[in-house]
Design a protein around this motif. Structure first.
Motif, PDB file in Angstrom:
ATOM      1  N   LYS A 295       0.826  -1.206   0.000  1.00  0.00           N
ATOM      2  CA  LYS A 295       0.000   0.000   0.000  1.00  0.00           C
ATOM      3  C   LYS A 295       0.867   1.265   0.000  1.00  0.00           C
ATOM      4  O   LYS A 295       0.487   2.275  -0.581  1.00  0.00           O
ATOM      5  CB  LYS A 295      -0.922   0.009   1.229  1.00  0.00           C
ATOM      6  CG  LYS A 295      -1.985  -1.057   1.201  1.00  0.00           C
ATOM      7  CD  LYS A 295      -3.066  -0.777   0.215  1.00  0.00           C
ATOM      8  CE  LYS A 295      -4.052   0.211   0.781  1.00  0.00           C
ATOM      9  NZ  LYS A 295      -5.165   0.453  -0.121  1.00  0.00           N
ATOM     10  N   ILE A 296       2.031   1.197   0.676  1.00  0.00           N
ATOM     11  CA  ILE A 296       2.918   2.356   0.704  1.00  0.00           C
ATOM     12  C   ILE A 296       3.611   2.525  -0.646  1.00  0.00           C
ATOM     13  O   ILE A 296       3.728   3.629  -1.178  1.00  0.00           O
ATOM     14  CB  ILE A 296       3.951   2.214   1.838  1.00  0.00           C
ATOM     15  CG1 ILE A 296       3.245   2.331   3.196  1.00  0.00           C
ATOM     16  CG2 ILE A 296       5.055   3.250   1.716  1.00  0.00           C
ATOM     17  CD1 ILE A 296       4.103   1.994   4.379  1.00  0.00           C
TER      18      ILE A 296
ATOM     19  N   PRO B 270       0.331   3.291  -3.791  1.00  0.00           N
ATOM     20  CA  PRO B 270      -0.900   3.830  -3.193  1.00  0.00           C
ATOM     21  C   PRO B 270      -2.029   3.889  -4.213  1.00  0.00           C
ATOM     22  O   PRO B 270      -1.805   4.032  -5.413  1.00  0.00           O
ATOM     23  CB  PRO B 270      -0.483   5.238  -2.745  1.00  0.00           C
ATOM     24  CG  PRO B 270       0.667   5.593  -3.621  1.00  0.00           C
ATOM     25  CD  PRO B 270       1.366   4.311  -3.937  1.00  0.00           C
ATOM     26  N   THR B 271      -3.258   3.807  -3.695  1.00  0.00           N
ATOM     27  CA  THR B 271      -4.419   3.858  -4.580  1.00  0.00           C
ATOM     28  C   THR B 271      -4.800   5.296  -4.924  1.00  0.00           C
ATOM     29  O   THR B 271      -5.371   5.536  -5.978  1.00  0.00           O
ATOM     30  CB  THR B 271      -5.624   3.163  -3.913  1.00  0.00           C
ATOM     31  OG1 THR B 271      -5.837   3.747  -2.620  1.00  0.00           O
ATOM     32  CG2 THR B 271      -5.373   1.678  -3.746  1.00  0.00           C
TER      33      THR B 271
END
Length: 199
Positions: free
Chosen positions: A123-124, A127-128
């Protein structure tokens, strides 16, 4: 022990002959003269009984065709070491259960933590949320370009100002009337005296 049927060129042995059996001969290694013989066994898998635990036994097998009353030659001797009587001690079962429980109790949380941190790391790294276009351009282009372009495109603005007058009041004199001085060429009413009337 398991017995394999002899391999035929055309069909399986049991497709050619309807009554196929085996003569089995087994003995404790070094005691071949005390061999035990079992004749005409129809099944391919059987248990040899009355064997000593942790001892080495040898086995030979001979095919027997019942309808022809013919036997083949004995196979080469195969020797194996027997195991214990097959009973498992209760303490060993309990030990295996406890060890299995401990391993699962430790492994599952560790596996969960590894997966969780891997997910957070992804996620880092990916990122979305997306950055606005102006920030993307700012990060891609050299940093001083915007300042330089802003300085070139901006016109000099004139300073705007208004005139301000500051008037201060002079303190009143208690002893005499305002503007009673004779040396400045003014009368008590504030009129200008001619030069010859000055004292």
């Amino acid at each position: 022990m398991d017995i394999q049927d002899p391999v035929m060129k055309v069909k399986d042995l049991r497709e050619i002959y309807s009554t196929v059996g085996y003569n089995i001969r087994y003995w404790k290694e070094g005691e071949e003269d005390k061999a035990t013989v079992m004749n005409d066994r129809q099944q391919n898998s059987l248990v040899l009984s009355q064997l000593e635990a942790l001892s080495r036994y040898c086995v030979q097998v001979q095919v027997f065709i019942g309808e022809l009353e013919k036997t083949g030659e004995f196979s080469q001797a195969t020797c194996e070491t027997t195991t214990t009587d097959g009973r498992v001690q209760a303490w060993l079962i309990a030990l295996i259960l406890v060890v299995s429980f401990v391993v699962v109790s430790v492994t599952l949380p560790l596996l969960f933590l590894v997966v969780w941190y891997f997910y957070k790391g992804l996620k880092i790294l990916y990122p979305t949320a997306t950055l606005p276009n102006h920030l993307k351009r700012y990060l891609i282009e050299p940093p001083h370009q915007y300042i330089f372009m802003a300085m070139q495109n901006s016109s000099q603005q004139e300073e705007q100002y208004q005139e301000v007058s500051i008037i201060s009041e002079s303190p009143l004199v208690e002893e005499g009337p305002l503007c009673s001085h004779s040396d400045n060429g003014m009368t008590e009413d504030g009129e200008v005296l001619p030069q010859n009337e000055k004292e």
